[in-house]
Scaffold this motif. Sequence first.
Motif, PDB file in Angstrom:
ATOM      1  N   SER A   1       9.941   6.327   4.843  1.00 29.73           N
ATOM      2  CA  SER A   1      10.565   5.950   6.104  1.00 29.73           C
ATOM      3  C   SER A   1       9.473   5.743   7.137  1.00 29.73           C
ATOM      4  N   TRP A   2       9.677   4.816   8.033  1.00 25.10           N
ATOM      5  CA  TRP A   2       8.667   4.575   9.063  1.00 25.10           C
ATOM      6  C   TRP A   2       8.549   5.765  10.001  1.00 25.10           C
ATOM      7  N   ALA A   3       7.327   6.018  10.441  1.00 32.26           N
ATOM      8  CA  ALA A   3       7.088   6.962  11.529  1.00 32.26           C
ATOM      9  C   ALA A   3       7.525   6.306  12.841  1.00 32.26           C
ATOM     10  N   PRO A   4       7.608   7.047  13.931  1.00 29.59           N
ATOM     11  CA  PRO A   4       7.963   6.425  15.206  1.00 29.59           C
ATOM     12  C   PRO A   4       7.057   5.241  15.543  1.00 29.59           C
ATOM     13  N   VAL A   5       7.628   4.232  16.162  1.00 32.07           N
ATOM     14  CA  VAL A   5       6.885   3.020  16.499  1.00 32.07           C
ATOM     15  C   VAL A   5       5.642   3.344  17.325  1.00 32.07           C
ATOM     16  N   ALA A   6       5.726   4.362  18.171  1.00 31.06           N
ATOM     17  CA  ALA A   6       4.582   4.732  19.010  1.00 31.06           C
ATOM     18  C   ALA A   6       3.359   5.116  18.188  1.00 31.06           C
ATOM     19  N   ASP A   7       3.574   5.494  16.923  1.00 25.50           N
ATOM     20  CA  ASP A   7       2.465   5.887  16.052  1.00 25.50           C
ATOM     21  C   ASP A   7       1.858   4.699  15.304  1.00 25.50           C
ATOM     22  N   SER A   8       2.393   3.505  15.500  1.00 21.61           N
ATOM     23  CA  SER A   8       1.980   2.346  14.718  1.00 21.61           C
ATOM     24  C   SER A   8       1.618   1.180  15.635  1.00 21.61           C
ATOM     25  N   PRO A   9       0.317   0.982  15.906  1.00 20.11           N
ATOM     26  CA  PRO A   9      -0.086  -0.136  16.757  1.00 20.11           C
ATOM     27  C   PRO A   9       0.432  -1.491  16.281  1.00 20.11           C
ATOM     28  N   LEU A  10       0.556  -1.684  14.976  1.00 19.73           N
ATOM     29  CA  LEU A  10       1.080  -2.949  14.469  1.00 19.73           C
ATOM     30  C   LEU A  10       2.512  -3.164  14.937  1.00 19.73           C
ATOM     31  N   MET A  11       3.343  -2.131  14.817  1.00 24.21           N
ATOM     32  CA  MET A  11       4.735  -2.258  15.230  1.00 24.21           C
ATOM     33  C   MET A  11       4.851  -2.390  16.754  1.00 24.21           C
ATOM     34  N   ARG A  12       3.959  -1.752  17.484  1.00 22.92           N
ATOM     35  CA  ARG A  12       3.979  -1.894  18.941  1.00 22.92           C
ATOM     36  C   ARG A  12       3.652  -3.331  19.343  1.00 22.92           C
ATOM     37  N   MET A  13       2.753  -3.965  18.599  1.00 24.59           N
ATOM     38  CA  MET A  13       2.427  -5.361  18.854  1.00 24.59           C
ATOM     39  C   MET A  13       3.645  -6.252  18.609  1.00 24.59           C
TER      40      MET A  13
ATOM     41  N   VAL B   1      13.939   4.485 -11.564  1.00 20.89           N
ATOM     42  CA  VAL B   1      14.911   3.742 -10.775  1.00 20.89           C
ATOM     43  C   VAL B   1      14.319   3.477  -9.398  1.00 20.89           C
ATOM     44  N   ASP B   2      14.520   2.255  -8.912  1.00 23.33           N
ATOM     45  CA  ASP B   2      14.043   1.831  -7.589  1.00 23.33           C
ATOM     46  C   ASP B   2      15.264   1.427  -6.776  1.00 23.33           C
ATOM     47  N   VAL B   3      15.619   2.250  -5.792  1.00 23.91           N
ATOM     48  CA  VAL B   3      16.833   2.068  -5.006  1.00 23.91           C
ATOM     49  C   VAL B   3      16.503   1.330  -3.710  1.00 23.91           C
ATOM     50  N   ALA B   4      17.330   0.325  -3.380  1.00 21.65           N
ATOM     51  CA  ALA B   4      17.032  -0.569  -2.256  1.00 21.65           C
ATOM     52  C   ALA B   4      15.665  -1.197  -2.487  1.00 21.65           C
ATOM     53  N   ALA B   5      15.540  -1.833  -3.652  1.00 21.04           N
ATOM     54  CA  ALA B   5      14.247  -2.301  -4.153  1.00 21.04           C
ATOM     55  C   ALA B   5      13.696  -3.508  -3.413  1.00 21.04           C
ATOM     56  N   GLY B   6      14.511  -4.194  -2.636  1.00 19.34           N
ATOM     57  CA  GLY B   6      14.025  -5.383  -1.947  1.00 19.34           C
ATOM     58  C   GLY B   6      13.545  -6.424  -2.937  1.00 19.34           C
ATOM     59  N   SER B   7      12.424  -7.047  -2.624  1.00 19.61           N
ATOM     60  CA  SER B   7      11.878  -8.085  -3.508  1.00 19.61           C
ATOM     61  C   SER B   7      11.026  -7.496  -4.627  1.00 19.61           C
ATOM     62  N   GLY B   8      10.975  -6.165  -4.713  1.00 17.98           N
ATOM     63  CA  GLY B   8      10.425  -5.533  -5.899  1.00 17.98           C
ATOM     64  C   GLY B   8       8.986  -5.084  -5.855  1.00 17.98           C
TER      65      GLY B   8
ATOM     66  N   PHE C   1      12.720   6.146  -6.686  1.00 25.12           N
ATOM     67  CA  PHE C   1      12.052   5.750  -5.451  1.00 25.12           C
ATOM     68  C   PHE C   1      13.028   4.999  -4.551  1.00 25.12           C
ATOM     69  N   SER C   2      12.792   5.091  -3.252  1.00 22.30           N
ATOM     70  CA  SER C   2      13.446   4.202  -2.289  1.00 22.30           C
ATOM     71  C   SER C   2      12.451   3.965  -1.159  1.00 22.30           C
ATOM     72  N   MET C   3      11.866   2.781  -1.160  1.00 18.44           N
ATOM     73  CA  MET C   3      10.822   2.444  -0.198  1.00 18.44           C
ATOM     74  C   MET C   3      11.427   1.707   0.994  1.00 18.44           C
ATOM     75  N   PHE C   4      11.558   2.423   2.108  1.00 22.86           N
ATOM     76  CA  PHE C   4      12.053   1.843   3.363  1.00 22.86           C
ATOM     77  C   PHE C   4      13.453   1.239   3.194  1.00 22.86           C
TER      78      PHE C   4
ATOM     79  N   PRO D   1       0.800  -1.224   0.000  1.00 25.46           N
ATOM     80  CA  PRO D   1       0.000   0.000   0.000  1.00 25.46           C
ATOM     81  C   PRO D   1       0.836   1.279   0.000  1.00 25.46           C
ATOM     82  N   PHE D   2       2.011   1.235   0.622  1.00 26.43           N
ATOM     83  CA  PHE D   2       2.874   2.410   0.618  1.00 26.43           C
ATOM     84  C   PHE D   2       3.500   2.626  -0.755  1.00 26.43           C
ATOM     85  N   SER D   3       3.843   1.531  -1.440  1.00 28.22           N
ATOM     86  CA  SER D   3       4.371   1.655  -2.798  1.00 28.22           C
ATOM     87  C   SER D   3       3.317   2.225  -3.732  1.00 28.22           C
ATOM     88  N   ALA D   4       2.089   1.744  -3.601  1.00 26.19           N
ATOM     89  CA  ALA D   4       1.007   2.260  -4.448  1.00 26.19           C
ATOM     90  C   ALA D   4       0.793   3.744  -4.192  1.00 26.19           C
TER      91      ALA D   4
END
Length: 272
Positions: A145-157, A47-54, A113-116, A29-32
């Motif tokens: 880039s990710w926002a602080p973990v405190a802003d993301s319930p998923l990451m807090r879990m 160009v896609d920099v640090a493209a990961g699995s694409g 682009f460079s996604m995360f 969803p972030f790439s979209a």
Amino acid sequence: MFGNPLAVAEPWDLVADGYAEFAPAIMQPFSARALEFVSLSAQSQVVDVAAGSGMLTLLAAERVARVEAIDFSESMITRLTKAAAEAGLTNIGAQVGDGQALPFGSDRFDAGFSMFGLMFFPDRARGFAELFRVLRPGGTAVVSSWAPVADSPLMRMVFGASAAADPSIQEPRPNFLSLENPEVFESEMRGAGFEAVSIQRHSTMLTFGDSEQLWEVVLRSSAPLELIRHTVGAEAWAGRAALMKAFLAANYRPGRPLSTTAYLGIGHKPEY
């Protein structure tokens, strides 16, 4: 030695299979959204920099002339190449390389682009400068880039589960010197030469059928946890995994939505 363990290829090589299978639920969803900030055509070069699995590469390739993807993880590039072939996409170039020293000529791409990925570079300034260099005048870059973990319930879990298995792992405090800070994010993009810089906050919501699915989707695509698994060995990891799964079973209600939040930095290379 790099201070950040995610600034080297090993953990990404280790997690490549799980990342390619499960991370799209979180990342795509972030790439979209990133693609929505750029005007692309059938003639565009990307160009896609640090493209990961694409994830972004594959989405962009459906609408542009060519995408050049680069990542320092050979395993990630292997997965990207396989996914491109399975999708019948022949306009993707994928290679192992360093986003701080891009193997492309200057003024070449319409969008970059460079996604995360750039967020982990040991030298972020160099990463931004290289992205700026390879864009044509008038081109657009989008970096996430990710926002602080405190802003993301998923990451807090996720951090809660990790701490249940190893109390030394604590939820990180906001790092105001990183791209978690929108002011730093904007300043670093402008420092590389980008103009009309905008930092946009974007959240995505995920829902899981149960805690087992949460474990599969989130934790199996986690490079830090895969690095721990590889480091501590099978027996110790089995004990940790049991504790993490127990935490998720006790704290996640099936069907409960969990959000995660990122910043997207958009910048434009000025016309000369």
